[in-house]
Design a protein around this motif. Structure first.
Motif, short mmCIF file in Angstrom:
data_model
loop_
_atom_site.label_atom_id
_atom_site.label_comp_id
_atom_site.label_asym_id
_atom_site.label_seq_id
_atom_site.Cartn_x
_atom_site.Cartn_y
_atom_site.Cartn_z
N UNK A 175 0.83 -1.20 0.00
CA UNK A 175 0.00 0.00 0.00
C UNK A 175 0.87 1.26 0.00
N UNK A 176 0.60 2.13 -0.94
CA UNK A 176 1.30 3.42 -1.05
C UNK A 176 2.83 3.26 -1.00
N UNK A 177 3.40 2.38 -1.83
CA UNK A 177 4.84 2.12 -1.71
C UNK A 177 5.73 3.33 -1.97
N UNK A 178 5.37 4.19 -2.94
CA UNK A 178 6.23 5.35 -3.19
C UNK A 178 6.16 6.34 -2.03
N UNK A 179 4.99 6.46 -1.40
CA UNK A 179 4.88 7.33 -0.24
C UNK A 179 5.76 6.80 0.89
N UNK A 180 5.65 5.52 1.19
CA UNK A 180 6.45 4.97 2.28
C UNK A 180 7.94 5.07 1.98
N UNK A 181 8.32 4.87 0.72
CA UNK A 181 9.73 5.03 0.36
C UNK A 181 10.19 6.46 0.59
N UNK A 182 9.29 7.43 0.36
CA UNK A 182 9.65 8.84 0.51
C UNK A 182 9.91 9.24 1.95
N UNK A 183 9.38 8.45 2.90
CA UNK A 183 9.61 8.76 4.32
C UNK A 183 10.61 7.78 4.94
#
Length: 354
Positions: A175-183
């Motif tokens: 779920x929301x992998x690019x968001x989690x990668x960004x944090x």
């Protein structure tokens, strides 16, 4: 047209052949897999060990956890990283100061987010029914179950395999992998490490990894032999590539591009059989045949028995929470040749598929 479609469904024969790209193809999928959508979420609060356990007992081939991360990098199962709809966090005064507003995949959200809690803190919360207006009976289980870790779900599947003597698959979604990668909390490393720890490494293992994003799947393709599924909805597009639309990805050239990095597609059911203006099932599209031509499996989501979600012809009464003829709806889609499907109601899904 409508009579012909219903006749095909009732007899469980080939797909209707009236001017679709499936013409001349024997369409009934052989042994389509039943994927328990967040467990038996039509009967227990979603993403709980109780929900997954019931789904396995009812005959699910795969159980599906949506995976988000905690502050300390642990994968846990929640529909979203914002957890006020699925836990009692809003009623916990000790966490009042964790309420926050964030922009995730271009949408502003306010609530409580898993990445702001350690696993130990999340384990003090209790799950609740996400759709109380439609599933009042499930509210009897509010407050009873913890948020499970991905490892706990794997261990459940392994234990049930020994108990039942049948293979129990797992179908995680990042779920929301690019968001989690960004944090600083990317999915890939903890996901693959956990899967390798428990013996999931090969293409024929009972494991699919799915994502609505593209970059996440391409990164995984270079690191694992496990089967990957590109999720798509009839609207919108990948959050990590907003210029691209799923509608274009679902065309033959787009499907060929997907086949380079994925083994299948997981699509919204309206992309396979749209609905008419009145809300009945229409004629199938060519998507299943096109995907098979590209070498891709087709899994579709999501089948639910409440009238609110059903086509007009399969509803029973006017109450949105009433239960209609889910089996008939599923059979209509099986006749298109799909390879698997997600359902909140595993018992009905098993009747339709078997």
């Amino acid at each position: 047209m409508k009579f012909k479609l219903l006749l095909c469904v009732a007899l469980a024969l080939s797909a209707c052949t009236s001017g679709t790209a499936n013409e001349g193809k024997s369409a009934m999928a052989k042994d389509p897999i039943i994927i328990a959508h967040r467990g038996a979420s039509g009967e227990r609060p979603e993403h709980t060990i109780a929900s997954y356990t019931l789904a396995i007992e009812q005959g699910a081939d795969y159980i599906e956890p949506d995976l988000v991360l905690t502050k300390d990098g642990v994968l846990v199962a929640r529909h979203e990283n914002e957890i006020s709809e699925t836990t009692d966090v809003a009623d916990r005064p000790e966490f009042a100061d964790r309420k926050a507003s964030k922009t995730i995949d271009g949408q502003k959200m306010t609530g409580w987010f898993t990445e702001d809690f350690t696993l130990a803190e999340l384990k003090t919360l209790r799950a609740k029914e996400r759709l109380p207006m439609l599933r009042k009976a499930n509210m009897a289980y509010d407050g009873q179950f913890e948020i499970p870790t991905f490892e706990e779900i794997i261990l459940l599947a392994k234990a049930k395999e020994k108990e039942t003597g049948r293979r129990i698959g797992i179908y995680p979604e990042t779920k929301h992998p690019s968001y989690f990668a960004s944090i600083g909390l990317p999915h890939e490393a903890p996901l693959l490490t956990m899967l390798q720890k428990h013996g999931y490494t090969q293409k024929d293992d009972p494991l699919f990894i799915q994502s609505f994003e593209v970059g996440n799947l391409k990164a995984l393709r270079g690191k694992t032999k496990l089967r990957l599924i590109q999720l798509m909805s009839k609207d919108d597009g990948p959050a990590d590539d907003p210029a691209t639309k799923y509608a274009s990805m679902a065309k033959p050239d787009g499907l060929k591009a997907i086949a380079i990095y994925a083994n299948g597609i997981g699509v919204e059911k309206a992309m396979v059989i749209p609905r008419t203006m009145l809300g009945n099932l229409s004629e199938p599209t060519s998507l299943v045949a096109d995907a098979h031509m590209a070498g891709l499996d087709v899994h579709i989501w999501t089948f639910r028995r409440e009238n609110y979600f059903l086509p007009l012809g399969q509803r029973s009464g006017l109450n949105p929470a009433g239960h209609g003829d889910l089996v008939a709806e599923i059979k209509a889609f099986l006749a298109t040749g799909i390879d698997g499907f997600f359902s909140d109601n595993v018992a009905e899904a098993a009747v339709a598929a078997r």
